[in-house]
Design an enzyme around this catalytic site. Structure first.
Site: not given
Ligand code: CP
Ligand code: NVA
Length: 310
Positions: A101, A128, A131, A223, A263, A291
């Site tokens: 990530r 993502h 997701q 989101d 999400c 997930r």
């Molecule tokens: N939806 C999601 O990816 O959650 P986190 O940021 O908690 O991993």
């Molecule tokens: N768009 C959000 C998604 C989190 C799971 C981010 O990137 O923070």
């Protein structure tokens, strides 16, 4: 050749459905897969916070007979203590896969090109994909199929929106995206999705009117207004995005049985009201659960064959 999971755009139609079908089999009978990744190890590099992604990869590896090791932003200090290239070249000597990530999507592409083990995108500023796969799995479960359904995206044209566009293109869905001007999904992603979805029945409409997007939708998805890394823009964005809140009056425009999707994490009272996220239409915790099943399928397909140190 090792395979990575970086973008839904890269999947063939066969691979897209193979992941969905395997996830369904794993969800139905998880015990059958309890040795599928016996003694395999996943390293997880996190440069941003996480609840769901960390938990589902870690629990997923445990339930498949392997294990996962969490490298926090402080542990990995990518680019400060060591380059991502050097981190990857170390990890490939010890583990069977890397989940990352990060911020710049290019980091994931570079890492995947430098290591001999599978790399999984656990979120970048651009995409993502885990997701969106779990979300389409959830939609399929709830709606009985995917083809022809209308998914409304309301809010920021961000990483999650991009991956949903790629998934919708594969699945043959209609996607209506409502964002403020200047916050649309990237034109090159929209274009790629259109090309991917030429034969599937996919369509996409972009608008700045959330009501138009929500009209007659089978699901309404939102989101956070400021993603991880955009904290400094939080107040400006809160002003710009205020008309894009998903509330009961917006949901009333969608189909009677329309789902609410997010999400998570959610900022209750901003992009969604308590009334909507806590309503029976809300499937946000099903999305979070899925997930786990979805990522187990991805890991089995990518890491199931032992080619360590090859
Ligand atoms: N939806 C999601 O990816 O959650 P986190 O940021 O908690 O991993
Ligand atoms: N768009 C959000 C998604 C989190 C799971 C981010 O990137 O923070």
């Amino acid at each position: 050749m090792k395979k990575d999971f970086i973008s839904i755009h890269d999947l063939t139609l066969y691979e897209f459905h193979e992941i969905m079908d395997l996830a369904a089999a794993i969800k139905k009978d998880p015990d059958k897969f309890h040795k599928a990744l016996k003694h395999r190890v996943l390293a997880m590099i996190f440069q941003k916070p996480s609840l769901r992604t960390r938990m589902t990869f870690e629990v997923g590896m445990l339930e498949l007979g392997g294990s996962a090791i969490y490298l926090s932003p402080a542990d990995s200090q990518v680019g400060t203590r060591e380059t991502l290239y050097d981190i990857g070249k170390n990890l490939e000597r010890w583990v069977d896969g890397i989940m990352i990530r990060t911020f710049a999507h290019q980091n994931i592409l570079d890492l995947a090109a430098s290591v001999r083990i599978p790399v999984i995108n656990g979120l970048s500023d651009l995409l993502h994909p885990c997701q969106a796969m779990a979300d389409f799995f959830t939609l399929k479960e709830k709606k009985g199929g995917l083809s022809g359904i209308k998914l409304a995206w309301v809010g920021d044209g961000n990483n999650v929106c991009h991956s949903l566009l790629f998934a919708a293109a594969k699945a043959g869905c209609q996607m209506a995206v409502a964002t403020p001007r200047g916050y649309e999904p990237r034109p090159e992603i929209v274009q790629q999705a259109k090309e991917d979805g030429q034969k599937s029945g996919f369509s996409v409409t972009l608008t700045d009117d959330p009501r138009l997007a929500a009209e007659n939708a089978d699901a309404v998805y939102t989101d956070v207004w400021a993603s991880m890394g955009q904290e400094a823009e939080k107040e400006t964005r809160a002003r710009i995005f205020a008309p894009y809140q998903v509330n009961a009056s917006l949901m009333a425009l969608a189909k009677e049985d329309a789902l609410f999707m997010h999400c998570l994490p959610a900022h209750r009272g901003d992009e969604v009201t308590d009334e909507v996220i806590d309503s029976p239409r809300s499937v946000v915790f099903d999305q979070a659960e899925n997930r786990l099943h979805l990522q187990k399928a991805i890991m089995v397909l990518l890491m199931g064959k032992k080619e360590k140190h090859g």
